[in-house]
Write a protein that holds these residues in place. Structure first.
Motif, PDB file in Angstrom:
ATOM      1  N   PRO A 157      35.782  25.669  24.627  1.00  0.00           N
ATOM      2  CA  PRO A 157      36.783  24.620  24.796  1.00  0.00           C
ATOM      3  C   PRO A 157      37.749  24.457  23.630  1.00  0.00           C
ATOM      4  CG  PRO A 157      34.713  23.668  24.137  1.00  0.00           C
ATOM      5  CD  PRO A 157      34.455  25.142  24.279  1.00  0.00           C
ATOM      6  N   GLU A 187      39.777  28.461  27.834  1.00  0.00           N
ATOM      7  CA  GLU A 187      39.424  27.132  27.319  1.00  0.00           C
ATOM      8  C   GLU A 187      39.239  26.077  28.412  1.00  0.00           C
ATOM      9  OE1 GLU A 187      42.370  26.206  24.360  1.00  0.00           O
ATOM     10  OE2 GLU A 187      41.512  27.628  22.923  1.00  0.00           O
ATOM     11  N   MET A 200      37.537  24.177  31.285  1.00  0.00           N
ATOM     12  CA  MET A 200      36.112  24.050  31.598  1.00  0.00           C
ATOM     13  C   MET A 200      35.747  24.701  32.922  1.00  0.00           C
ATOM     14  SD  MET A 200      33.775  20.713  32.235  1.00  0.00           S
ATOM     15  CE  MET A 200      34.409  19.822  30.822  1.00  0.00           C
ATOM     16  N   ARG A 201      36.595  24.495  33.931  1.00  0.00           N
ATOM     17  CA  ARG A 201      36.276  25.082  35.240  1.00  0.00           C
ATOM     18  C   ARG A 201      36.244  26.603  35.144  1.00  0.00           C
ATOM     19  NH1 ARG A 201      39.677  24.950  40.708  1.00  0.00           N
ATOM     20  NH2 ARG A 201      41.293  24.150  39.340  1.00  0.00           N
ATOM     21  N   VAL A 222      32.983  27.699  33.286  1.00  0.00           N
ATOM     22  CA  VAL A 222      31.774  27.619  34.113  1.00  0.00           C
ATOM     23  C   VAL A 222      31.846  28.608  35.272  1.00  0.00           C
ATOM     24  CG1 VAL A 222      30.261  26.063  35.408  1.00  0.00           C
ATOM     25  CG2 VAL A 222      31.467  25.218  33.412  1.00  0.00           C
ATOM     26  N   MET A 260      27.156  27.706  30.589  1.00  0.00           N
ATOM     27  CA  MET A 260      27.113  26.295  30.201  1.00  0.00           C
ATOM     28  C   MET A 260      27.275  26.127  28.696  1.00  0.00           C
ATOM     29  SD  MET A 260      26.485  23.885  32.573  1.00  0.00           S
ATOM     30  CE  MET A 260      25.300  22.666  32.018  1.00  0.00           C
ATOM     31  N   GLU A 282      38.320  22.682  42.717  1.00  0.00           N
ATOM     32  CA  GLU A 282      38.370  21.492  41.860  1.00  0.00           C
ATOM     33  C   GLU A 282      37.196  20.586  42.218  1.00  0.00           C
ATOM     34  OE1 GLU A 282      40.364  19.768  38.724  1.00  0.00           O
ATOM     35  OE2 GLU A 282      41.339  21.346  39.884  1.00  0.00           O
ATOM     36  N   LEU A 289      22.154  17.534  29.431  1.00  0.00           N
ATOM     37  CA  LEU A 289      22.997  18.731  29.509  1.00  0.00           C
ATOM     38  C   LEU A 289      22.398  19.871  28.685  1.00  0.00           C
ATOM     39  CD1 LEU A 289      25.731  19.523  30.875  1.00  0.00           C
ATOM     40  CD2 LEU A 289      26.763  19.235  28.624  1.00  0.00           C
ATOM     41  N   PHE A 308      20.140  21.647  30.936  1.00  0.00           N
ATOM     42  CA  PHE A 308      20.601  21.776  32.317  1.00  0.00           C
ATOM     43  C   PHE A 308      20.460  23.202  32.866  1.00  0.00           C
ATOM     44  CE2 PHE A 308      23.296  21.095  36.015  1.00  0.00           C
ATOM     45  CZ  PHE A 308      22.983  19.795  36.346  1.00  0.00           C
ATOM     46  N   GLU A 309      20.690  24.190  32.032  1.00  0.00           N
ATOM     47  CA  GLU A 309      20.581  25.571  32.510  1.00  0.00           C
ATOM     48  C   GLU A 309      19.154  25.923  32.932  1.00  0.00           C
ATOM     49  OE1 GLU A 309      23.466  28.847  30.864  1.00  0.00           O
ATOM     50  OE2 GLU A 309      22.890  27.539  29.211  1.00  0.00           O
ATOM     51  N   GLU A 347      32.842  13.757  30.934  1.00  0.00           N
ATOM     52  CA  GLU A 347      33.187  15.128  30.534  1.00  0.00           C
ATOM     53  C   GLU A 347      31.987  16.065  30.630  1.00  0.00           C
ATOM     54  OE1 GLU A 347      36.062  16.532  29.750  1.00  0.00           O
ATOM     55  OE2 GLU A 347      37.232  14.717  30.040  1.00  0.00           O
ATOM     56  N   LEU A 395      31.081  16.532  34.182  1.00  0.00           N
ATOM     57  CA  LEU A 395      31.993  17.428  34.901  1.00  0.00           C
ATOM     58  C   LEU A 395      31.546  18.879  34.723  1.00  0.00           C
ATOM     59  CD1 LEU A 395      34.553  17.890  36.577  1.00  0.00           C
ATOM     60  CD2 LEU A 395      35.860  17.905  34.435  1.00  0.00           C
ATOM     61  N   LYS A 396      31.129  19.201  33.526  1.00  0.00           N
ATOM     62  CA  LYS A 396      30.630  20.549  33.264  1.00  0.00           C
ATOM     63  C   LYS A 396      29.402  20.842  34.125  1.00  0.00           C
ATOM     64  CE  LYS A 396      29.829  23.404  29.155  1.00  0.00           C
ATOM     65  NZ  LYS A 396      29.672  23.346  27.690  1.00  0.00           N
ATOM     66  N   ALA A 397      28.496  19.882  34.189  1.00  0.00           N
ATOM     67  CA  ALA A 397      27.294  20.051  35.006  1.00  0.00           C
ATOM     68  C   ALA A 397      27.650  20.153  36.489  1.00  0.00           C
ATOM     69  CB  ALA A 397      26.337  18.881  34.759  1.00  0.00           C
ATOM     70  N   TYR A 450      30.426  21.395  37.766  1.00  0.00           N
ATOM     71  CA  TYR A 450      30.933  22.751  38.019  1.00  0.00           C
ATOM     72  C   TYR A 450      29.789  23.769  38.001  1.00  0.00           C
ATOM     73  CZ  TYR A 450      35.903  21.605  37.942  1.00  0.00           C
ATOM     74  OH  TYR A 450      37.151  21.126  38.259  1.00  0.00           O
ATOM     75  N   PHE A 451      28.806  23.547  37.131  1.00  0.00           N
ATOM     76  CA  PHE A 451      27.696  24.499  37.074  1.00  0.00           C
ATOM     77  C   PHE A 451      26.907  24.485  38.381  1.00  0.00           C
ATOM     78  CE2 PHE A 451      23.441  25.992  35.801  1.00  0.00           C
ATOM     79  CZ  PHE A 451      23.794  27.202  35.226  1.00  0.00           C
ATOM     80  N   TYR A 459      28.840  26.298  40.883  1.00  0.00           N
ATOM     81  CA  TYR A 459      28.670  27.734  40.654  1.00  0.00           C
ATOM     82  C   TYR A 459      27.382  28.224  41.314  1.00  0.00           C
ATOM     83  CZ  TYR A 459      28.069  32.199  38.240  1.00  0.00           C
ATOM     84  OH  TYR A 459      27.887  33.538  37.976  1.00  0.00           O
ATOM     85  N   ALA A 503      39.462  19.834  27.926  1.00  0.00           N
ATOM     86  CA  ALA A 503      38.217  20.547  27.656  1.00  0.00           C
ATOM     87  C   ALA A 503      37.042  19.602  27.571  1.00  0.00           C
ATOM     88  CB  ALA A 503      38.334  21.326  26.346  1.00  0.00           C
ATOM     89  N   CYS A 504      35.845  20.192  27.508  1.00  0.00           N
ATOM     90  CA  CYS A 504      34.650  19.361  27.492  1.00  0.00           C
ATOM     91  C   CYS A 504      34.472  18.659  26.162  1.00  0.00           C
ATOM     92  CB  CYS A 504      33.418  20.190  27.818  1.00  0.00           C
ATOM     93  SG  CYS A 504      33.027  21.407  26.576  1.00  0.00           S
ATOM     94  N   CYS A 505      35.232  19.020  25.160  1.00  0.00           N
ATOM     95  CA  CYS A 505      35.139  18.337  23.877  1.00  0.00           C
ATOM     96  C   CYS A 505      36.141  17.190  23.779  1.00  0.00           C
ATOM     97  CB  CYS A 505      35.379  19.309  22.732  1.00  0.00           C
ATOM     98  SG  CYS A 505      34.065  20.500  22.569  1.00  0.00           S
TER      99      CYS A 505
END
Lengths: 76, 150
Positions: free
Chosen positions: A8, A37, A39-40, A43, A48, B11, B54, B57-58, B78, B81-83, B85-86, B89, B139-141
């Motif tokens: 990121p 960078e 996020m979508r 992933v 992760m 999305e 998180l 999570f993997e 944030e 959101l990452k989780a 999308y995972f 996936y 971004a996730c940060c």
């Protein structure tokens, strides 16, 4: 050789891209480094933990800054 | 390392805490991806909730059921959101992200465990890069979005 660095935009992600560039220069290998960078998009590789590195469409590393030896291995 | 295949992800669906509260009342499951110390300080309550940090999570994503609606949540929306999308996936199609997270949930007066004052600390922990970040809005940060529907 196309290499993607997934992350990121954090310091470790930048360090990873810089390391790959430096090691490739020293080894005389031509590489194209693309930073991913979003996020979508990150992933979408099933990743992760970042930074992660994709070489030839394969995730070869994730979760830390790689070592120079690891980078050399990818460039071989 | 991994034979992971790149997949095009749609999305993520996002819901505000108010909508989430309605869905949870109707049987959805809340998955809190904050770390254990954050959850101990202040947690979601009044609904069916499980905690999968998180950082784990993997290894534990398969604990998430595929046969019911699942709302992922964290401090600001944030990390969850990452989780989200995972899980997408991994083929989940009944997942959505709560955005914003527990801070807005508390503001709305929805049920919690622990102390509402702990929310600020949870928001501060909302980073995926161990604090060595140069935040980017997308971004996730990054920090919390400025506004939302609720």
């Amino acid at each position: 050789m196309d290499i993607k660095v997934l992350g990121p935009g954090c310091a470790k992600c930048k360090a990873t891209a810089d390391l790959i560039s430096r090691v490739a220069d020293q080894a005389g290998k031509a590489v194209t480094i693309e930073k991913i960078e979003d996020m979508r998009q990150i992933v979408s590789f099933g990743v992760m933990t970042t930074p992660a590195v994709v070489v030839g469409g394969k995730v070869v590393h994730k979760g830390s800054v790689p070592s120079p030896d690891q980078v050399l291995g990818w460039l071989a | 390392m991994s034979e992971a295949v790149r997949k095009d992800l749609a999305e993520a669906r996002e819901v505000c805490p108010t909508t989430a509260q309605r869905l949870l009342s109707g049987g959805a499951l809340l998955v809190d991806v904050r770390e254990a110390t954050e959850v101990a300080a202040v947690g979601f309550a009044g609904c069916d909730v499980v905690t999968i940090p998180l950082s784990q999570f993997e290894d534990r994503w398969q604990d998430v059921p595929r046969d019911r609606d699942v709302i992922l949540a964290c401090a600001v929306g944030e990390r969850s959101l990452k989780a989200t999308y995972f899980l997408m996936y991994q083929g989940y199609d009944r997942v959505m992200n709560m955005n914003p997270g527990i801070a807005r949930w508390v503001q709305r007066g929805f049920p919690i465990s622990g102390s509402a004052e702990a929310v600020a600390a949870s928001e501060a922990a909302s980073s995926c890069c161990g604090g060595a970040s140069e935040p980017k809005a997308s971004a996730c940060c990054g920090g919390a979005p400025a506004s939302s529907c609720c």
